[in-house]
Structure formats: C-alpha cells, structure tokens
Design a protein around this motif. Structure first.
Motif, PDB file in Angstrom:
ATOM      1  N   PHE A  97       0.872  -8.827   0.542  1.00 51.57           N
ATOM      2  CA  PHE A  97       0.230  -7.909  -0.390  1.00 51.57           C
ATOM      3  C   PHE A  97       1.054  -7.775  -1.673  1.00 51.57           C
ATOM      4  O   PHE A  97       2.284  -7.665  -1.608  1.00 51.57           O
ATOM      5  CB  PHE A  97       0.086  -6.519   0.248  1.00 51.57           C
ATOM      6  N   PRO A  98       0.395  -7.743  -2.839  1.00 58.07           N
ATOM      7  CA  PRO A  98       1.123  -7.556  -4.093  1.00 58.07           C
ATOM      8  C   PRO A  98       1.886  -6.223  -4.075  1.00 58.07           C
ATOM      9  O   PRO A  98       1.417  -5.247  -3.473  1.00 58.07           O
ATOM     10  CB  PRO A  98       0.032  -7.525  -5.160  1.00 58.07           C
ATOM     11  N   PRO A  99       3.029  -6.173  -4.755  1.00 64.58           N
ATOM     12  CA  PRO A  99       3.826  -4.938  -4.744  1.00 64.58           C
ATOM     13  C   PRO A  99       3.067  -3.699  -5.202  1.00 64.58           C
ATOM     14  O   PRO A  99       3.304  -2.602  -4.682  1.00 64.58           O
ATOM     15  CB  PRO A  99       4.973  -5.249  -5.715  1.00 64.58           C
ATOM     16  N   ASP A 100       2.149  -3.854  -6.144  1.00 65.76           N
ATOM     17  CA  ASP A 100       1.420  -2.679  -6.645  1.00 65.76           C
ATOM     18  C   ASP A 100       0.275  -2.247  -5.733  1.00 65.76           C
ATOM     19  O   ASP A 100      -0.432  -1.289  -6.036  1.00 65.76           O
ATOM     20  CB  ASP A 100       0.915  -2.921  -8.065  1.00 65.76           C
ATOM     21  N   SER A 101       0.090  -2.931  -4.599  1.00 61.46           N
ATOM     22  CA  SER A 101      -1.012  -2.586  -3.697  1.00 61.46           C
ATOM     23  C   SER A 101      -0.575  -1.720  -2.519  1.00 61.46           C
ATOM     24  O   SER A 101      -1.409  -1.267  -1.742  1.00 61.46           O
ATOM     25  CB  SER A 101      -1.672  -3.861  -3.156  1.00 61.46           C
ATOM     26  N   ILE A 102       0.732  -1.492  -2.392  1.00 55.46           N
ATOM     27  CA  ILE A 102       1.201  -0.674  -1.268  1.00 55.46           C
ATOM     28  C   ILE A 102       1.256   0.798  -1.682  1.00 55.46           C
ATOM     29  O   ILE A 102       1.402   1.117  -2.858  1.00 55.46           O
ATOM     30  CB  ILE A 102       2.570  -1.139  -0.736  1.00 55.46           C
ATOM     31  N   LYS A 103       1.123   1.662  -0.688  1.00 51.39           N
ATOM     32  CA  LYS A 103       1.210   3.097  -0.922  1.00 51.39           C
ATOM     33  C   LYS A 103       2.664   3.505  -0.659  1.00 51.39           C
ATOM     34  O   LYS A 103       3.069   3.738   0.479  1.00 51.39           O
ATOM     35  CB  LYS A 103       0.213   3.843  -0.052  1.00 51.39           C
ATOM     36  N   GLN A 104       3.426   3.540  -1.750  1.00 48.68           N
ATOM     37  CA  GLN A 104       4.887   3.720  -1.704  1.00 48.68           C
ATOM     38  C   GLN A 104       5.348   4.885  -0.836  1.00 48.68           C
ATOM     39  O   GLN A 104       6.425   4.828  -0.267  1.00 48.68           O
ATOM     40  CB  GLN A 104       5.437   3.923  -3.113  1.00 48.68           C
ATOM     41  N   GLU A 105       4.544   5.932  -0.743  1.00 45.95           N
ATOM     42  CA  GLU A 105       4.995   7.119  -0.005  1.00 45.95           C
ATOM     43  C   GLU A 105       5.242   6.845   1.477  1.00 45.95           C
ATOM     44  O   GLU A 105       5.910   7.626   2.149  1.00 45.95           O
ATOM     45  CB  GLU A 105       4.003   8.271  -0.176  1.00 45.95           C
ATOM     46  N   TYR A 106       4.732   5.734   1.999  1.00 48.53           N
ATOM     47  CA  TYR A 106       4.911   5.401   3.413  1.00 48.53           C
ATOM     48  C   TYR A 106       6.043   4.407   3.661  1.00 48.53           C
ATOM     49  O   TYR A 106       6.323   4.059   4.804  1.00 48.53           O
ATOM     50  CB  TYR A 106       3.621   4.818   3.987  1.00 48.53           C
ATOM     51  N   PHE A 107       6.708   3.946   2.625  1.00 48.11           N
ATOM     52  CA  PHE A 107       7.712   2.886   2.743  1.00 48.11           C
ATOM     53  C   PHE A 107       9.116   3.432   2.509  1.00 48.11           C
ATOM     54  O   PHE A 107       9.362   4.132   1.527  1.00 48.11           O
ATOM     55  CB  PHE A 107       7.415   1.766   1.742  1.00 48.11           C
ATOM     56  N   ARG A 108      10.026   3.094   3.431  1.00 51.30           N
ATOM     57  CA  ARG A 108      11.434   3.488   3.330  1.00 51.30           C
ATOM     58  C   ARG A 108      12.276   2.213   3.322  1.00 51.30           C
ATOM     59  O   ARG A 108      12.069   1.331   4.170  1.00 51.30           O
ATOM     60  CB  ARG A 108      11.865   4.346   4.526  1.00 51.30           C
ATOM     61  N   ASN A 109      13.237   2.116   2.430  1.00 50.86           N
ATOM     62  CA  ASN A 109      14.112   0.951   2.390  1.00 50.86           C
ATOM     63  C   ASN A 109      14.890   0.819   3.689  1.00 50.86           C
ATOM     64  O   ASN A 109      15.244   1.814   4.313  1.00 50.86           O
ATOM     65  CB  ASN A 109      15.091   1.049   1.219  1.00 50.86           C
ATOM     66  N   SER A 110      15.144  -0.418   4.084  1.00 47.35           N
ATOM     67  CA  SER A 110      15.906  -0.732   5.287  1.00 47.35           C
ATOM     68  C   SER A 110      17.087  -1.610   4.886  1.00 47.35           C
ATOM     69  O   SER A 110      17.027  -2.329   3.881  1.00 47.35           O
ATOM     70  CB  SER A 110      15.010  -1.485   6.281  1.00 47.35           C
ATOM     71  N   ASP A 111      18.146  -1.565   5.673  1.00 48.06           N
ATOM     72  CA  ASP A 111      19.306  -2.431   5.434  1.00 48.06           C
ATOM     73  C   ASP A 111      19.156  -3.786   6.112  1.00 48.06           C
ATOM     74  O   ASP A 111      20.053  -4.623   6.032  1.00 48.06           O
ATOM     75  CB  ASP A 111      20.588  -1.757   5.940  1.00 48.06           C
ATOM     76  N   THR A 112      18.048  -4.023   6.801  1.00 49.00           N
ATOM     77  CA  THR A 112      17.840  -5.263   7.540  1.00 49.00           C
ATOM     78  C   THR A 112      17.508  -6.421   6.589  1.00 49.00           C
ATOM     79  O   THR A 112      16.753  -6.251   5.635  1.00 49.00           O
ATOM     80  CB  THR A 112      16.691  -5.093   8.558  1.00 49.00           C
ATOM     81  N   HIS A 113      18.090  -7.582   6.879  1.00 47.07           N
ATOM     82  CA  HIS A 113      17.808  -8.808   6.142  1.00 47.07           C
ATOM     83  C   HIS A 113      17.766  -9.965   7.127  1.00 47.07           C
ATOM     84  O   HIS A 113      18.520  -9.982   8.097  1.00 47.07           O
ATOM     85  CB  HIS A 113      18.885  -9.091   5.084  1.00 47.07           C
ATOM     86  N   THR A 114      16.876 -10.915   6.887  1.00 51.30           N
ATOM     87  CA  THR A 114      16.822 -12.154   7.668  1.00 51.30           C
ATOM     88  C   THR A 114      16.682 -13.302   6.681  1.00 51.30           C
ATOM     89  O   THR A 114      16.356 -13.092   5.510  1.00 51.30           O
ATOM     90  CB  THR A 114      15.635 -12.165   8.656  1.00 51.30           C
ATOM     91  N   THR A 115      16.907 -14.512   7.168  1.00 52.42           N
ATOM     92  CA  THR A 115      16.829 -15.671   6.296  1.00 52.42           C
ATOM     93  C   THR A 115      15.843 -16.694   6.838  1.00 52.42           C
ATOM     94  O   THR A 115      15.871 -17.026   8.020  1.00 52.42           O
ATOM     95  CB  THR A 115      18.214 -16.336   6.152  1.00 52.42           C
ATOM     96  N   CYS A 116      14.968 -17.165   5.953  1.00 51.81           N
ATOM     97  CA  CYS A 116      14.034 -18.244   6.255  1.00 51.81           C
ATOM     98  C   CYS A 116      14.517 -19.481   5.505  1.00 51.81           C
ATOM     99  O   CYS A 116      14.893 -19.386   4.328  1.00 51.81           O
ATOM    100  CB  CYS A 116      12.627 -17.858   5.795  1.00 51.81           C
TER     101      CYS A 116
END
Length: 94
Positions: A26-45
């Motif tokens: 989904f494009p960044p401007d399509s998410i409802k920011q109020e439900y999203f919290r930053n995480s410290d998790t990272h993975t590599t593809c």
C-alpha cells in the motif's frame, strides 16, 4: 480498491497498490497513521533490501510487527519504496 483490515478496522485502503510476491504493498499515504507504531525490528531480503516494521494498535490490542516496508530498497525493488505490506492476521481484500 484494496483494503487492509485488522481487528475489524480498515487500517489502509488504496487503488494504487503494488503487488510483489503475492503481497499488496500500500502507498504510504493510504495508511491510517493512528494505528501504526514504529518497531525496532528489521529483516533483510536478498533482492529488496532491509525491511522495517510497524506494530499495529487497534482498540487497545497490539499486533507486533504486522506491517513491513522498505525505506531504502535495492534497485530491483524501487517501485515499493516506502510502501507497506501486511501479515500476521491482517486481512487484505482486493
């Protein structure tokens, strides 16, 4: 119009998603920011690069690392830079 739904709430919707490996990004401007919290998790593809994650919070319930995105993808994945995909029980309707 694609929609991402978790805990009965639409958390993202767009008709401009990118599909990669069967996932709707989904494009960044399509998410409802109020439900999203930053995480410290990272993975590599190997071909997309380093992914960052969001934890979802809807009506007091958390879904840890249920959304991911590539802030600085490798050249082969430039079309999804900053776009968000979901898993861990998030229902995506197309």
């Amino acid at each position: 119009m694609a929609k991402a739904i978790w805990n009965g709430v639409v958390i993202a919707e767009s008709d401009n998603c990118e599909v990669v490996e069967g996932n709707q990004y989904f494009p960044p401007d399509s998410i409802k920011q109020e439900y999203f919290r930053n995480s410290d998790t990272h993975t590599t593809c190997g071909w997309k690069g380093v992914a960052s994650y969001y934890t979802l919070e809807v009506e007091g319930e958390l879904n840890k690392d249920a959304a991911w995105y590539y802030p600085s993808p490798l050249p082969a994945a430039q079309n999804i830079e900053g776009y968000i995909a979901f898993w861990r029980g998030v229902k995506v309707e197309v």
